[in-house]
Scaffold this active site. Structure first.
Site, PDB file in Angstrom:
ATOM      1  N   GLU A   1      -2.287  11.340 -10.111  1.00 57.10           N
ATOM      2  CA  GLU A   1      -1.144  12.303 -10.420  1.00 57.10           C
ATOM      3  C   GLU A   1      -0.404  11.179 -11.455  1.00 57.10           C
ATOM      4  O   GLU A   1       0.859  10.680 -11.059  1.00 57.10           O
ATOM      5  CB  GLU A   1      -0.075  12.401  -9.015  1.00 57.10           C
ATOM      6  CG  GLU A   1      -0.676  13.190  -8.236  1.00 57.10           C
ATOM      7  CD  GLU A   1       0.186  13.491  -7.022  1.00 57.10           C
ATOM      8  OE1 GLU A   1       1.168  12.760  -6.724  1.00 57.10           O
ATOM      9  OE2 GLU A   1       0.042  14.732  -6.115  1.00 57.10           O
TER      10      GLU A   1
ATOM     11  N   GLU B   1      -6.053  18.368  -4.501  1.00 51.62           N
ATOM     12  CA  GLU B   1      -4.964  18.123  -3.379  1.00 51.62           C
ATOM     13  C   GLU B   1      -4.379  19.460  -3.358  1.00 51.62           C
ATOM     14  O   GLU B   1      -3.915  20.065  -4.218  1.00 51.62           O
ATOM     15  CB  GLU B   1      -4.246  17.019  -3.678  1.00 51.62           C
ATOM     16  CG  GLU B   1      -4.636  15.620  -3.520  1.00 51.62           C
ATOM     17  CD  GLU B   1      -3.465  14.817  -3.523  1.00 51.62           C
ATOM     18  OE1 GLU B   1      -2.269  15.079  -3.163  1.00 51.62           O
ATOM     19  OE2 GLU B   1      -3.673  13.683  -4.138  1.00 51.62           O
TER      20      GLU B   1
END
Ligand code: BG6
Length: 481
Positions: free
Chosen positions: A179, A380
């Site tokens: 991320e 995810e």
């Protein structure tokens, strides 16, 4: 194998985890303290705290987590039973270089990952390895203020060099940073960039300096590009990707003022990092954003060359929710989402207020593929929820099955739209520590772990109803939902 499925043959079904949230064993076999080891546990209402050393009597959830370190054989056997084709995990930088700037790597802990990869291979599960997932050696934070310093690039590339060489025959899929775009937001200062500004203690209200933060993010871009180039030299078969938290921002109304605001938010939150890592240069809109926010980046000619030489092979992202934005400041903050925003009246939300939007995933997949035309992977996705163990020991998590089913359905639609989607690894395939709150009771897993928010429990593993459901999904290559 079922023929004629929408999902392509060889689709990488699996699950995702991160070292700091599930390995535990935080100070054994020469491992050093990482940034995540300094984060205390929190709850819905009590934010995590960042401490500058570990303080006796406080609960640090990463220290034991779910003890995958000592239970990896049992856990991998359960993943294999579900039929995983891939398993996303991260290597803990502080196992290999306890201080980040050590001369030699730590052999005992290199051996740990040899053993984990051998165990995965036993079941033909392809590892998908994040090199840095929300942690770095705490020593680099203390000595260099994390990624704010350019020197950290060399330490990271040296770490990559060691693990690429060591695992070059057993790992093919790599992700440079988890991320990475969280560095575009204040919350990412400590979590993603290891920056600890004076006065920062409350994890949710970090003292922030955008100049330092965006310079640190630039250092990560350069480090990522150098890692991609180096990895391809070490093994040309490596597939090295970027990883972003995809933040879908919808305009709250059709008022053009809302629409331009949503566009601007998406540019900075999503496209900036994606464009640098996929295309090898900053996008056109960055200049004005940096000027208006008084951010002056030190970008050398050499950096520009490195970025161009280190474009990623594939694009991966996390997707949990979507968000609405409005130019009306009174509406801001009503959504319950992690990154603020306005409540969307058409969507329901998780127990933690995150707005559930399966169709949004199809939109994102189309947008991303339209922009980059490289393979995509969702690394995810999932529902953080309270689970109840019934008297007979069963855990009937139909709400989780519904969440995953509706999202997989939209993935199918996107594939029919023509998107090249190569894998799906739902988050926290086994219950683990929450990154944002430090709780154990925000559960995502197909496998329940007996442990509560205070750190109490037997750590016993137990299959939830979703375990058998996901097993069927994988066995039918996404046809039986
Ligand atoms: C992603 C992170 O942001 O979301 C994970 O990569 C994290 O580390 C996951 O755990 C879910 O968020 P949370 O806060 O519910 O754990």
């Amino acid at each position: 194998m079922i023929k004629n499925t929408v999902f392509p043959e060889g689709f990488l079904w699996g699950g995702a985890t991160a070292a700091n949230q599930f390995e535990g064993a935080w100070n054994v076999d020469g491992k050093g303290a990482s940034t995540s080891d300094m984060l205390t546990g929190g709850t819905h209402t009590i934010p995590r705290k960042i401490t500058r050393e570990t303080i006796e009597g406080l609960n640090y959830p990463s220290h034991e987590a779910i003890d995958f370190y000592h239970r990896y054989k049992e856990d991998i056997a359960l993943f294999a039973e579900m039929g995983f084709k891939t398993f996303r995990m991260s290597i803990n930088w502080t196992r290999i270089f306890p201080n980040g700037n050590d001369e030699v790597p730590n052999e005992a802990e290199l051996k740990f990952y040899d053993d984990v990869f051998a165990e995965l291979k036993k079941y033909n599960i392809e590892p998908l390895v994040t090199i840095s997932h929300y942690e770095m050696p705490f020593n680099l934070t203390k000595e260099y203020n994390g990624w704010a310093s350019r020197e950290v690039i060399d330490f990271y590339v040296n770490y990559c060099n060691v693990i690429f060489n060591r695992y070059k025959d057993v790992v093919k899929y790599w992700l440079t940073f988890n991320e990475i775009n969280c560095g575009t937001m204040p919350l990412g200062g400590y979590l993603g960039l290891g920056i600890l500004n004076e006065g920062t203690e409350d994890f949710t209200k970090q003292v922030d300096d955008p100049q330092i933060r965006f310079q640190a993010l630039h250092h990560q871009f350069v480090a990522s590009a150098r890692a991609v180039k180096l990895g391809h030299e070490i093994n040309p078969d490596f597939k090295i990707g970027c990883m972003l938290a995809y933040m879908s921002n919808y305009a709250y109304t059709c008022n053009p003022e809302d629409i331009i605001l949503a566009q601007q938010k998406n540019q900075i939150a999503n496209d900036l990092c994606g464009d640098v890592q996929v295309r090898g240069e900053y996008p056109f809109f960055a200049k004005r954003y940096f000027e208006e926010n008084n951010i002056k980046l030190d970008i050398t000619e050499e950096d520009k060359k490195v970025l161009k030489e280190g474009c990623v092979d594939y694009y991966t992202f996390s997707y949990y929710m979507s968000n609405c934005v409005s130019h009306d400041p009174e509406l801001e903050g009503t959504s319950g989402n992690l990154m603020g925003g306005v409540k969307n009246p058409y969507l329901s939300a998780s127990d933690w207020g995150w707005q559930i939007d399966p169709i949004g995933l199809r939109i994102v997949l189309n947008d991303l593929y339209g922009r980059y035309q490289i393979p995509l992977m969702i690394v995810e996705n999932g529902l953080g929820a309270f689970d109840k163990v019934e008297e007979d020991g069963s855990i009937n998590d139909d709400y989780r099955i519904d969440y995953l089913r509706t999202h997989i359905n939209e993935m199918k639609e996107a594939i029919k739209d023509g998107v090249e989607l190569i894998g799906y690894t739902p988050w926290g395939c086994i219950d683990l520590v929450s990154a944002s709150t430090g709780e154990m009771e925000k559960r995502y897993g197909f496998i329940y772990v007996d442990k509560d928010n205070e750190g109490k429990g037997t750590l016993e593993r137990r299959k939830k109803k979703s375990f058998d459901w996901y097993k069927k999904v994988i066995a039918s290559n996404g046809e039986e939902l």
